[in-house]
Design a protein around this motif. Structure first.
Motif, PDB file in Angstrom:
ATOM      1  N   GLU A   1      -5.824   9.378  -8.735  1.00 48.83           N
ATOM      2  CA  GLU A   1      -6.875   8.887  -7.845  1.00 48.83           C
ATOM      3  C   GLU A   1      -6.433   7.576  -7.226  1.00 48.83           C
ATOM      4  O   GLU A   1      -5.554   6.889  -7.761  1.00 48.83           O
ATOM      5  N   SER A   2      -7.036   7.221  -6.117  1.00 46.88           N
ATOM      6  CA  SER A   2      -6.720   5.959  -5.457  1.00 46.88           C
ATOM      7  C   SER A   2      -7.083   4.795  -6.365  1.00 46.88           C
ATOM      8  O   SER A   2      -8.095   4.847  -7.078  1.00 46.88           O
ATOM      9  N   SER A   3      -6.250   3.762  -6.332  1.00 50.56           N
ATOM     10  CA  SER A   3      -6.459   2.611  -7.217  1.00 50.56           C
ATOM     11  C   SER A   3      -5.935   1.341  -6.573  1.00 50.56           C
ATOM     12  O   SER A   3      -4.861   1.332  -5.979  1.00 50.56           O
ATOM     13  N   ASP A   4      -6.692   0.276  -6.742  1.00 48.97           N
ATOM     14  CA  ASP A   4      -6.169  -1.060  -6.482  1.00 48.97           C
ATOM     15  C   ASP A   4      -5.559  -1.533  -7.795  1.00 48.97           C
ATOM     16  O   ASP A   4      -6.042  -1.182  -8.877  1.00 48.97           O
TER      17      ASP A   4
ATOM     18  N   VAL B   1       0.876  -1.179   0.000  1.00 54.23           N
ATOM     19  CA  VAL B   1       0.000   0.000   0.000  1.00 54.23           C
ATOM     20  C   VAL B   1       0.911   1.226   0.000  1.00 54.23           C
ATOM     21  O   VAL B   1       1.791   1.345   0.846  1.00 54.23           O
TER      22      VAL B   1
ATOM     23  N   LYS C   1      -1.986  -1.415  -3.781  1.00 49.55           N
ATOM     24  CA  LYS C   1      -2.943  -0.318  -3.684  1.00 49.55           C
ATOM     25  C   LYS C   1      -2.184   1.003  -3.625  1.00 49.55           C
ATOM     26  O   LYS C   1      -1.190   1.116  -2.912  1.00 49.55           O
TER      27      LYS C   1
ATOM     28  N   LYS D   1      -4.003  10.935  -1.266  1.00 45.81           N
ATOM     29  CA  LYS D   1      -4.503  11.758  -0.152  1.00 45.81           C
ATOM     30  C   LYS D   1      -5.113  13.036  -0.687  1.00 45.81           C
ATOM     31  O   LYS D   1      -4.749  13.548  -1.689  1.00 45.81           O
TER      32      LYS D   1
ATOM     33  N   TYR E   1       0.989   5.438  -0.063  1.00 45.84           N
ATOM     34  CA  TYR E   1       0.247   6.683   0.159  1.00 45.84           C
ATOM     35  C   TYR E   1       0.974   7.814  -0.560  1.00 45.84           C
ATOM     36  O   TYR E   1       2.168   8.036  -0.324  1.00 45.84           O
TER      37      TYR E   1
ATOM     38  N   VAL F   1      -3.035   4.885  -2.563  1.00 43.00           N
ATOM     39  CA  VAL F   1      -4.001   5.719  -1.888  1.00 43.00           C
ATOM     40  C   VAL F   1      -3.585   7.168  -2.105  1.00 43.00           C
ATOM     41  O   VAL F   1      -2.509   7.584  -1.660  1.00 43.00           O
TER      42      VAL F   1
END
Length: 102
Positions: free
Chosen positions: A83-86, A37, A98, A102, A39, A100
């Protein structure tokens, strides 16, 4: 004094609003994305580096909005995070990560 206070406030506001894009790295090795993950801020660049021995790719999970080409050992691919993405490796679907924003 009032003008000085206003100028100080404006400087702090502009400093906090301005974001210099950063570069983040995701290592692909041992059949994993590391970190799993990540950020980031909107507009940051994410570089995926294949440090493994076999080919991999990186594909957005939900709608396949973006995908890397196949990355051989030692190759890299980058994208700007908006944008946030898996995501996952479409060659080895158990590999997932992932981003994320902010």
């Amino acid at each position: 004094m009032k003008k000085l206070s206003y100028l100080f406030f404006l400087t702090i506001l502009l400093t906090n609003c301005a974001h210099t894009p950063e570069v983040h790295t995701v290592e692909i090795a041992q059949m994993k994305f590391n970190p799993p993950v990540l950020y980031v801020n909107k507009g940051d660049t994410v570089v995926f580096i294949n440090n493994g021995f076999v080919d991999h790719d990186v594909t957005e999970s939900e709608n396949h909005k973006w995908a890397s080409p196949v990355l051989s050992a030692g190759e890299s691919w980058s994208m700007v995070a908006t944008e946030s993405s898996d995501y996952y490796c479409s060659i080895h679907v158990v590999m997932k990560g992932k981003i994320v924003v902010k």
